[in-house]
Scaffold this motif. Structure first.
Motif, PDB file in Angstrom:
ATOM      1  N   THR A   1       0.814  -1.253   0.110  1.00  0.00           N
ATOM      2  CA  THR A   1      -0.083   0.035  -0.036  1.00  0.00           C
ATOM      3  C   THR A   1       0.876   1.199   0.350  1.00  0.00           C
ATOM      4  O   THR A   1       1.809   1.286   0.673  1.00  0.00           O
ATOM      5  CB  THR A   1      -0.906   0.144   1.197  1.00  0.00           C
ATOM      6  N   VAL A   2       0.656   2.153  -0.934  1.00  0.00           N
ATOM      7  CA  VAL A   2       1.450   3.330  -1.047  1.00  0.00           C
ATOM      8  C   VAL A   2       0.389   4.425  -0.550  1.00  0.00           C
ATOM      9  O   VAL A   2      -0.709   4.796  -0.957  1.00  0.00           O
ATOM     10  CB  VAL A   2       1.823   3.788  -2.397  1.00  0.00           C
ATOM     11  N   ASP A   3       0.970   5.060   0.582  1.00  0.00           N
ATOM     12  CA  ASP A   3       0.086   6.423   1.338  1.00  0.00           C
ATOM     13  C   ASP A   3       1.049   7.369   1.597  1.00  0.00           C
ATOM     14  O   ASP A   3       1.513   7.480   2.390  1.00  0.00           O
ATOM     15  CB  ASP A   3      -0.198   5.828   2.743  1.00  0.00           C
ATOM     16  N   GLY A   4       0.924   8.189   0.638  1.00  0.00           N
ATOM     17  CA  GLY A   4       2.067   9.571   0.630  1.00  0.00           C
ATOM     18  C   GLY A   4       3.498   8.980   0.353  1.00  0.00           C
ATOM     19  O   GLY A   4       3.726   8.378  -0.549  1.00  0.00           O
ATOM     20  N   ASN A   5       4.383   9.277   1.454  1.00  0.00           N
ATOM     21  CA  ASN A   5       5.568   8.982   1.500  1.00  0.00           C
ATOM     22  C   ASN A   5       5.826   7.590   2.304  1.00  0.00           C
ATOM     23  O   ASN A   5       6.958   7.176   2.505  1.00  0.00           O
ATOM     24  CB  ASN A   5       6.494   9.984   2.074  1.00  0.00           C
ATOM     25  N   VAL A   6       4.760   6.836   2.819  1.00  0.00           N
ATOM     26  CA  VAL A   6       4.910   5.645   3.338  1.00  0.00           C
ATOM     27  C   VAL A   6       4.405   4.371   2.436  1.00  0.00           C
ATOM     28  O   VAL A   6       3.294   4.332   2.031  1.00  0.00           O
ATOM     29  CB  VAL A   6       4.018   5.435   4.773  1.00  0.00           C
TER      30      VAL A   6
ATOM     31  N   LEU B   1      15.441   6.729   3.312  1.00  0.00           N
ATOM     32  CA  LEU B   1      14.511   5.712   3.273  1.00  0.00           C
ATOM     33  C   LEU B   1      14.835   4.916   4.523  1.00  0.00           C
ATOM     34  O   LEU B   1      15.940   4.454   4.793  1.00  0.00           O
ATOM     35  CB  LEU B   1      14.569   5.026   2.233  1.00  0.00           C
ATOM     36  N   VAL B   2      13.811   4.940   5.473  1.00  0.00           N
ATOM     37  CA  VAL B   2      13.854   4.007   6.676  1.00  0.00           C
ATOM     38  C   VAL B   2      12.815   2.774   6.515  1.00  0.00           C
ATOM     39  O   VAL B   2      11.847   2.905   6.581  1.00  0.00           O
ATOM     40  CB  VAL B   2      13.621   4.864   8.044  1.00  0.00           C
ATOM     41  N   ALA B   3      13.375   1.620   6.470  1.00  0.00           N
ATOM     42  CA  ALA B   3      12.437   0.380   6.292  1.00  0.00           C
ATOM     43  C   ALA B   3      12.351  -0.298   7.635  1.00  0.00           C
ATOM     44  O   ALA B   3      13.562  -0.699   8.289  1.00  0.00           O
ATOM     45  CB  ALA B   3      13.251  -0.665   5.331  1.00  0.00           C
ATOM     46  N   THR B   4      11.336  -0.393   8.371  1.00  0.00           N
ATOM     47  CA  THR B   4      10.969  -0.850   9.507  1.00  0.00           C
ATOM     48  C   THR B   4      10.398  -2.285   9.214  1.00  0.00           C
ATOM     49  O   THR B   4       9.372  -2.307   8.695  1.00  0.00           O
ATOM     50  CB  THR B   4      10.120  -0.189  10.424  1.00  0.00           C
ATOM     51  N   ILE B   5      11.004  -3.386  10.023  1.00  0.00           N
ATOM     52  CA  ILE B   5      10.636  -4.780   9.673  1.00  0.00           C
ATOM     53  C   ILE B   5      10.251  -5.433  10.955  1.00  0.00           C
ATOM     54  O   ILE B   5      10.811  -5.480  11.845  1.00  0.00           O
ATOM     55  CB  ILE B   5      11.709  -5.598   8.748  1.00  0.00           C
ATOM     56  N   THR B   6       8.984  -6.028  10.778  1.00  0.00           N
ATOM     57  CA  THR B   6       8.448  -6.777  11.920  1.00  0.00           C
ATOM     58  C   THR B   6       7.853  -8.137  11.391  1.00  0.00           C
ATOM     59  O   THR B   6       7.736  -8.184  10.192  1.00  0.00           O
ATOM     60  CB  THR B   6       7.417  -6.124  12.758  1.00  0.00           C
TER      61      THR B   6
ATOM     62  N   GLU C   1       9.505   4.251   4.859  1.00  0.00           N
ATOM     63  CA  GLU C   1       9.210   5.684   4.949  1.00  0.00           C
ATOM     64  C   GLU C   1      10.021   6.551   4.131  1.00  0.00           C
ATOM     65  O   GLU C   1      11.485   6.589   4.487  1.00  0.00           O
ATOM     66  CB  GLU C   1       8.950   6.160   6.335  1.00  0.00           C
ATOM     67  N   PHE C   2       9.629   7.065   3.184  1.00  0.00           N
ATOM     68  CA  PHE C   2      10.749   7.690   2.207  1.00  0.00           C
ATOM     69  C   PHE C   2      10.756   9.436   2.685  1.00  0.00           C
ATOM     70  O   PHE C   2       9.844  10.100   2.875  1.00  0.00           O
ATOM     71  CB  PHE C   2      10.250   7.682   0.776  1.00  0.00           C
ATOM     72  N   THR C   3      11.980   9.957   2.538  1.00  0.00           N
ATOM     73  CA  THR C   3      12.000  11.457   2.041  1.00  0.00           C
ATOM     74  C   THR C   3      12.743  11.666   0.954  1.00  0.00           C
ATOM     75  O   THR C   3      13.191  10.853   0.303  1.00  0.00           O
ATOM     76  CB  THR C   3      12.907  11.994   3.396  1.00  0.00           C
ATOM     77  N   ASP C   4      13.369  12.969   0.897  1.00  0.00           N
ATOM     78  CA  ASP C   4      14.091  13.282  -0.467  1.00  0.00           C
ATOM     79  C   ASP C   4      15.480  12.581  -0.352  1.00  0.00           C
ATOM     80  O   ASP C   4      15.775  12.369  -1.420  1.00  0.00           O
ATOM     81  CB  ASP C   4      14.140  14.779  -0.460  1.00  0.00           C
TER      82      ASP C   4
ATOM     83  N   ASP D   1       9.155 -10.777  18.329  1.00  0.00           N
ATOM     84  CA  ASP D   1       8.730  -9.610  19.142  1.00  0.00           C
ATOM     85  C   ASP D   1       9.702  -8.283  18.851  1.00  0.00           C
ATOM     86  O   ASP D   1       9.728  -7.439  19.422  1.00  0.00           O
ATOM     87  CB  ASP D   1       8.521  -9.827  20.504  1.00  0.00           C
ATOM     88  N   GLY D   2      10.698  -8.750  18.107  1.00  0.00           N
ATOM     89  CA  GLY D   2      11.839  -7.482  17.565  1.00  0.00           C
ATOM     90  C   GLY D   2      11.178  -6.475  16.577  1.00  0.00           C
ATOM     91  O   GLY D   2      10.311  -6.949  15.881  1.00  0.00           O
ATOM     92  N   VAL D   3      12.028  -5.573  16.461  1.00  0.00           N
ATOM     93  CA  VAL D   3      12.029  -4.808  15.219  1.00  0.00           C
ATOM     94  C   VAL D   3      13.261  -4.816  14.373  1.00  0.00           C
ATOM     95  O   VAL D   3      14.377  -4.310  15.230  1.00  0.00           O
ATOM     96  CB  VAL D   3      11.341  -3.435  15.637  1.00  0.00           C
ATOM     97  N   ALA D   4      13.408  -4.683  13.209  1.00  0.00           N
ATOM     98  CA  ALA D   4      14.678  -4.505  12.638  1.00  0.00           C
ATOM     99  C   ALA D   4      14.450  -3.262  11.753  1.00  0.00           C
ATOM    100  O   ALA D   4      13.268  -2.907  11.239  1.00  0.00           O
ATOM    101  CB  ALA D   4      14.917  -5.677  11.553  1.00  0.00           C
ATOM    102  N   LYS D   5      15.751  -2.430  11.611  1.00  0.00           N
ATOM    103  CA  LYS D   5      15.423  -1.337  10.676  1.00  0.00           C
ATOM    104  C   LYS D   5      16.643  -1.315   9.618  1.00  0.00           C
ATOM    105  O   LYS D   5      17.833  -1.805  10.003  1.00  0.00           O
ATOM    106  CB  LYS D   5      15.622   0.041  11.687  1.00  0.00           C
ATOM    107  N   ARG D   6      16.312  -0.941   8.209  1.00  0.00           N
ATOM    108  CA  ARG D   6      17.551  -0.780   7.492  1.00  0.00           C
ATOM    109  C   ARG D   6      17.356   0.728   6.929  1.00  0.00           C
ATOM    110  O   ARG D   6      16.265   0.976   6.494  1.00  0.00           O
ATOM    111  CB  ARG D   6      17.354  -1.772   6.137  1.00  0.00           C
ATOM    112  N   ILE D   7      18.269   1.503   7.108  1.00  0.00           N
ATOM    113  CA  ILE D   7      18.336   2.701   6.481  1.00  0.00           C
ATOM    114  C   ILE D   7      19.241   3.076   5.253  1.00  0.00           C
ATOM    115  O   ILE D   7      20.353   2.762   5.030  1.00  0.00           O
ATOM    116  CB  ILE D   7      18.886   3.864   7.772  1.00  0.00           C
ATOM    117  N   TYR D   8      18.639   3.689   4.179  1.00  0.00           N
ATOM    118  CA  TYR D   8      19.163   3.792   3.168  1.00  0.00           C
ATOM    119  C   TYR D   8      19.366   5.476   2.849  1.00  0.00           C
ATOM    120  O   TYR D   8      18.309   6.268   3.445  1.00  0.00           O
ATOM    121  CB  TYR D   8      18.172   3.336   1.766  1.00  0.00           C
ATOM    122  N   LYS D   9      20.017   5.821   2.104  1.00  0.00           N
ATOM    123  CA  LYS D   9      20.334   7.304   1.545  1.00  0.00           C
ATOM    124  C   LYS D   9      20.100   7.274   0.027  1.00  0.00           C
ATOM    125  O   LYS D   9      20.626   6.738  -0.623  1.00  0.00           O
ATOM    126  CB  LYS D   9      21.829   7.855   1.991  1.00  0.00           C
ATOM    127  N   ALA D  10      19.546   8.543  -0.144  1.00  0.00           N
ATOM    128  CA  ALA D  10      19.449   8.488  -1.603  1.00  0.00           C
ATOM    129  C   ALA D  10      20.708   8.958  -2.334  1.00  0.00           C
ATOM    130  O   ALA D  10      21.560   9.671  -1.945  1.00  0.00           O
ATOM    131  CB  ALA D  10      18.369   9.786  -2.238  1.00  0.00           C
TER     132      ALA D  10
END
Length: 135
Positions: free
Chosen positions: A87-92, A116-121, A110-113, A126-135
């Motif tokens: 589902t695409v909802d604005g920048n999410v 990009l922060v990808a939050t994985i559950t 979640e995208f910005t200019d 019960d954990g949360v993983a994140k992958r952080i990307y740069k444009a």
């Protein structure tokens, strides 16, 4: 939606190894190591009422996933079938993958200019993983 068409490259990750560990023998050590060391990229392109998500796999081949926002489709991940809805909802951009064994993986991007922060559950973790990307 200024993030459309931009390439985002993985810069860092948090708790991603613990996420991969939840797959046990279904994710061999060589695969986990490749995922942790991969030079990942991601790009989202809009084509009319569809989107195409470009990513690279651990063998550095480009994977294209074309979808319509909010419409479920069949996907294969490492030989495992799942029902996926993106589902695409604005920048999410939220991707939900439902596997036959009851496992549900959610990736919220979640995208910005310039980031990009990808939050994985996952339903069985019960954990949360994140992958952080740069444009």
């Amino acid at each position: 939606m200024s993030y459309l068409g931009k390439e985002y490259y993985l810069e860092s990750q948090e708790n991603f190894e613990a996420f991969l560990d939840t797959f046990g023998p279904d994710a061999p050590e060589a695969f986990k190591k490749a995922m942790l060391n991969q030079k990942a990229f991601l790009k989202l392109v809009k084509n009319g009422d569809s989107y195409t998500l470009f990513t690279n796999s651990v063998d550095n081949t480009t994977k294209e996933l074309t979808f319509k926002s909010g419409v479920e489709f069949d996907e294969q991940l490492r030989g495992n079938a799942c029902k996926t809805t993106i589902t695409v909802d604005g920048n999410v951009v939220t991707q939900v993958q439902k596997f036959d064994n009851g496992v549900v993986i959610t990736i919220k991007r979640e995208f910005t200019d310039n980031q990009l922060v990808a939050t994985i559950t996952m339903s069985q973790w019960d954990g949360v993983a994140k992958r952080i990307y740069k444009a």
